[in-house]
Design a protein around this motif. Structure first.
Motif, PDB file in Angstrom:
ATOM      1  N   VAL A 167      -0.737   9.297  13.588  1.00 56.69           N
ATOM      2  CA  VAL A 167      -0.827   9.973  14.837  1.00 56.69           C
ATOM      3  C   VAL A 167      -1.136  11.318  14.721  1.00 56.69           C
ATOM      4  O   VAL A 167      -0.472  12.099  13.926  1.00 56.69           O
ATOM      5  N   GLU A 168      -1.947  11.742  15.479  1.00 60.89           N
ATOM      6  CA  GLU A 168      -2.363  13.364  15.938  1.00 60.89           C
ATOM      7  C   GLU A 168      -2.106  13.437  17.378  1.00 60.89           C
ATOM      8  O   GLU A 168      -2.428  12.647  18.307  1.00 60.89           O
ATOM      9  N   ILE A 169      -1.612  14.566  17.512  1.00 59.77           N
ATOM     10  CA  ILE A 169      -1.316  14.876  18.877  1.00 59.77           C
ATOM     11  C   ILE A 169      -1.570  16.512  19.287  1.00 59.77           C
ATOM     12  O   ILE A 169      -1.693  17.365  18.090  1.00 59.77           O
ATOM     13  N   MET A 170      -2.385  16.558  20.317  1.00 60.67           N
ATOM     14  CA  MET A 170      -2.738  17.962  20.712  1.00 60.67           C
ATOM     15  C   MET A 170      -2.299  18.138  22.465  1.00 60.67           C
ATOM     16  O   MET A 170      -2.358  17.516  22.887  1.00 60.67           O
ATOM     17  N   LEU A 171      -2.118  19.481  22.283  1.00 54.05           N
ATOM     18  CA  LEU A 171      -1.762  20.115  23.834  1.00 54.05           C
ATOM     19  C   LEU A 171      -2.576  21.234  24.092  1.00 54.05           C
ATOM     20  O   LEU A 171      -2.948  22.010  23.309  1.00 54.05           O
ATOM     21  N   GLY A 172      -2.840  21.367  25.422  1.00 53.81           N
ATOM     22  CA  GLY A 172      -3.536  22.437  25.870  1.00 53.81           C
ATOM     23  C   GLY A 172      -3.643  22.599  27.143  1.00 53.81           C
ATOM     24  O   GLY A 172      -2.887  21.829  27.937  1.00 53.81           O
ATOM     25  N   TYR A 173      -4.633  23.487  27.838  1.00 56.97           N
ATOM     26  CA  TYR A 173      -4.794  23.528  29.197  1.00 56.97           C
ATOM     27  C   TYR A 173      -6.238  23.510  29.747  1.00 56.97           C
ATOM     28  O   TYR A 173      -7.123  23.643  28.864  1.00 56.97           O
TER      29      TYR A 173
END
Length: 154
Positions: A66-72
């Motif tokens: 599992v890989e997760i990314m957060l951004g705008y």
């Protein structure tokens, strides 16, 4: 001679069609929808904002890597200038190879270096997430990715 070529082409076509297996898209979509992501904590420091995310596997299958990314998202003005978004940051966890069993949850921390970002170019209110990995085993046909704003993960 033409009969031999037609026979060979037909034989290859039959072998190709028999070798292809159908993946059940409905099951894959159901498994993706069973993955939930919540922001459980936001800490603002001088170096930036730290988000603690909780990823929950409500599905029946093991999720591998599992890989997760957060951004705008970027603003409309930024898009006109050719800036492509969203601007994303990688989530980190204690484990290297992240596997989520059915019913299990893991926490990820994402550091967003806000002081380094041009705040007028990004929409700080529009949080975007991307999660990817594999269902059950690491094979291309088992790979998934889900991305969008925070609302589609809950």
């Amino acid at each position: 001679m033409k009969k031999n070529i037609y026979c060979i082409i037909t034989l290859l076509l039959i072998i190709f069609m028999c070798g292809c297996k159908s993946t059940n898209i409905k099951d894959i979509q159901s498994n993706i929808d069973d993955i939930k992501v919540h922001i459980v904590n936001i800490s603002e420091l001088e170096s930036g904002t730290y988000y603690t995310l909780e990823v929950i596997n409500n599905g029946k299958e093991l999720i591998k890597y599992v890989e997760i990314m957060l951004g705008y998202s970027v603003t409309e003005d930024a898009k006109k200038e050719g800036i492509v978004g969203p601007i994303m940051f990688q989530g980190q966890t204690v484990d290297n190879a992240i596997n989520l069993k059915s019913g299990e949850k893991k926490s990820f921390t994402v550091h967003v270096p806000i002081p380094l970002l041009k705040k007028e170019k990004i929409d700080m209110e529009s949080i975007q997430l991307r999660i990817q990995g594999y269902f059950s085993e690491v094979k291309i046909e088992k790979r998934f990715q889900k991305s969008g704003d925070l609302d589609i993960f809950n």
